[in-house]
Write a protein that holds these residues in place. Structure first.
Motif, PDB file in Angstrom:
ATOM      1  N   THR A 227     -54.707 103.062 -94.143  1.00 47.51           N
ATOM      2  CA  THR A 227     -56.114 102.674 -94.330  1.00 47.51           C
ATOM      3  C   THR A 227     -56.388 102.152 -95.742  1.00 47.51           C
ATOM      4  O   THR A 227     -57.545 101.981 -96.118  1.00 47.51           O
ATOM      5  N   LEU A 228     -55.331 101.903 -96.505  1.00 42.15           N
ATOM      6  CA  LEU A 228     -55.495 101.365 -97.855  1.00 42.15           C
ATOM      7  C   LEU A 228     -55.529  99.846 -97.767  1.00 42.15           C
ATOM      8  O   LEU A 228     -54.566  99.209 -97.328  1.00 42.15           O
ATOM      9  N   THR A 229     -56.644  99.255 -98.161  1.00 42.10           N
ATOM     10  CA  THR A 229     -56.802  97.803 -98.095  1.00 42.10           C
ATOM     11  C   THR A 229     -56.820  97.206 -99.499  1.00 42.10           C
ATOM     12  O   THR A 229     -57.228  97.861-100.461  1.00 42.10           O
ATOM     13  N   PHE A 230     -56.418  95.959 -99.599  1.00 36.25           N
ATOM     14  CA  PHE A 230     -56.281  95.291-100.889  1.00 36.25           C
ATOM     15  C   PHE A 230     -57.151  94.040-100.935  1.00 36.25           C
ATOM     16  O   PHE A 230     -57.289  93.331 -99.938  1.00 36.25           O
ATOM     17  N   THR A 231     -57.721  93.796-102.117  1.00 39.74           N
ATOM     18  CA  THR A 231     -58.558  92.624-102.344  1.00 39.74           C
ATOM     19  C   THR A 231     -57.985  91.813-103.496  1.00 39.74           C
ATOM     20  O   THR A 231     -57.705  92.358-104.570  1.00 39.74           O
ATOM     21  N   THR A 232     -57.842  90.523-103.289  1.00 44.84           N
ATOM     22  CA  THR A 232     -57.319  89.638-104.331  1.00 44.84           C
ATOM     23  C   THR A 232     -58.251  89.625-105.537  1.00 44.84           C
ATOM     24  O   THR A 232     -59.478  89.595-105.383  1.00 44.84           O
ATOM     25  N   GLN A 233     -57.690  89.661-106.736  1.00 50.50           N
ATOM     26  CA  GLN A 233     -58.503  89.624-107.946  1.00 50.50           C
ATOM     27  C   GLN A 233     -59.231  88.291-108.082  1.00 50.50           C
ATOM     28  O   GLN A 233     -58.743  87.254-107.646  1.00 50.50           O
TER      29      GLN A 233
ATOM     30  N   LEU B  84     -42.872 100.566 -99.477  1.00 50.96           N
ATOM     31  CA  LEU B  84     -44.268 100.138 -99.510  1.00 50.96           C
ATOM     32  C   LEU B  84     -44.649  99.475-100.832  1.00 50.96           C
ATOM     33  O   LEU B  84     -45.829  99.295-101.121  1.00 50.96           O
ATOM     34  N   GLY B  85     -43.650  99.137-101.632  1.00 52.03           N
ATOM     35  CA  GLY B  85     -43.927  98.441-102.879  1.00 52.03           C
ATOM     36  C   GLY B  85     -44.260  99.374-104.024  1.00 52.03           C
ATOM     37  O   GLY B  85     -43.911 100.555-104.027  1.00 52.03           O
ATOM     38  N   CYS B  86     -44.989  98.839-105.012  1.00 45.75           N
ATOM     39  CA  CYS B  86     -45.327  99.581-106.232  1.00 45.75           C
ATOM     40  C   CYS B  86     -46.832  99.543-106.464  1.00 45.75           C
ATOM     41  O   CYS B  86     -47.449  98.466-106.421  1.00 45.75           O
ATOM     42  N   LEU B  87     -47.415 100.706-106.725  1.00 42.48           N
ATOM     43  CA  LEU B  87     -48.825 100.811-107.074  1.00 42.48           C
ATOM     44  C   LEU B  87     -48.957 101.097-108.565  1.00 42.48           C
ATOM     45  O   LEU B  87     -48.215 101.915-109.113  1.00 42.48           O
ATOM     46  N   ASN B  88     -49.939 100.457-109.186  1.00 40.81           N
ATOM     47  CA  ASN B  88     -50.162 100.639-110.621  1.00 40.81           C
ATOM     48  C   ASN B  88     -51.565 101.180-110.865  1.00 40.81           C
ATOM     49  O   ASN B  88     -52.539 100.662-110.293  1.00 40.81           O
TER      50      ASN B  88
ATOM     51  N   THR C 271     -51.759  91.118-112.249  1.00 41.80           N
ATOM     52  CA  THR C 271     -52.387  90.100-111.413  1.00 41.80           C
ATOM     53  C   THR C 271     -52.518  90.512-109.950  1.00 41.80           C
ATOM     54  O   THR C 271     -53.129  89.792-109.160  1.00 41.80           O
ATOM     55  N   GLY C 272     -51.957  91.641-109.565  1.00 46.02           N
ATOM     56  CA  GLY C 272     -51.877  92.013-108.154  1.00 46.02           C
ATOM     57  C   GLY C 272     -53.216  92.344-107.523  1.00 46.02           C
ATOM     58  O   GLY C 272     -54.209  92.595-108.215  1.00 46.02           O
TER      59      GLY C 272
END
Length: 309
Positions: free
Chosen positions: A188-194, A102-106, A145-146
């Motif tokens: 249910t974790l959603t991501f928004t572009t910076q 699932l990648g990397c969370l910071n 930048t993610g």
């Protein structure tokens, strides 16, 4: 979930602990190698994260780089679901970023895109920001930048130091990351572009910028002092007893006053700046311990009319 945790300083420890307490399986901890410490610099001291991981019985890895194929293969072989990164201190190349399922969370201590980089807590205070926060973002090859998934804001009080803010944010960050992992498990974790506007960079603190410039306005001097407290610490010098003494300045507050920049205006350690004045609240002599202003003055011959340089 199967988690690889990557972090180094004390700031990272509450998140490591919280992820463990939430029931996730931390299959390995990556942290910076032990560094030379002690009075003579001969003792190798493990990072706070390494000490906590060993207390928890978790495997610890301390590579000096993750760019080599062997290290990348070893990382990939762990078959992690997710990697959680909090102030690790090493660049993560693409093969590392892509290895967990699932990648990397910071966990990052600013309101991105403001204060990307190494010293967001210090830079926010030094700039006089009224607020900051913690963010959880998905890592990319770019510097912070993610896309962002979780945000919690925090006010910066007028006399709050970097140390005060550090302690508040590290607790917030731990809870936020546990929440993010729970949402990730349930999809249910959603991501928004910076945003592309408002980008600033929090470059690493250089010792060359730690000396106080009393010709600056009082607000800037105050922010400089509290932004560098407790480490590395803003400092100044003054002549006392026929010699120059360095004084580390740990806490201050804005007050009314005017005079020659660096001049001590009263018996309470009120110091004139380029415009306005500050009062020193906590200081530390070279080789001594931190002391409140009044305690310090009882043992030091600082008085009205003297001048800091």
């Amino acid at each position: 979930m199967r988690v690889i945790f990557m972090g180094t300083p004390e700031f990272s420890v509450p998140t490591l602990r919280a992820i463990t307490e939430a029931g996730h399986e931390i299959i390995a901890v990556y942290t910076q190698p032990p560094r030379a410490a002690g009075r003579r610099g001969l003792e190798l001291t493990p990072s706070p994260v390494q000490r906590e991981a060993e207390r928890l019985g978790i495997t610890v890895r301390t590579p000096v780089s993750l760019k080599g194929e062997a290290e990348q293969d070893a990382f990939r072989a762990l078959q992690a679901d997710i990697a959680v990164v909090v102030a690790y201190g090493l660049l993560l190349p693409r093969p590392i970023l892509e290895a967990p399922r699932l990648g990397c969370l910071n966990g990052h201590a600013s309101l991105l895109p403001r204060w990307r980089g190494a010293a967001p807590i210090q830079r926010a205070i030094m700039a006089g920001d009224a607020g900051t926060g913690m963010m959880v973002m998905r890592m990319e090859e770019g510097l912070d930048t993610g896309p962002v998934a979780m945000v919690e804001k925090c006010a910066i009080g007028p006399d709050m130091t970097a140390g005060d803010l550090h302690d508040r944010l590290m607790g917030m960050g731990a809870a936020l990351m546990v929440d993010a992992l729970a949402r990730l498990e349930t999809n249910t974790l959603t991501f928004t572009t910076q945003a592309t506007e408002g980008v600033t960079y929090a470059k690493k603190i250089d010792k060359a910028e730690t000396r106080v410039d009393w010709t600056r306005p009082a607000g800037e001097v105050h922010n400089h002092i509290r932004g560098l407290s407790p480490f590395p610490g803003a400092w100044c010098e003054t002549g006392i007893g026929g010699r120059m003494e360095r004084l580390k300045l740990l806490r201050s507050t804005l007050v009314e006053g005017a005079g020659e920049p660096g001049g001590i205006l009263d018996d309470r350690l009120t110091v004139a700046c380029g415009s306005g004045a500050i009062r020193l609240v906590e200081v530390q002599r070279a080789g001594g311990r931190p002391a409140g202003a009044q305690e310090f003055l009882r043992g030091a011959k600082y008085e009205k009319g003297m001048k800091f340089s």
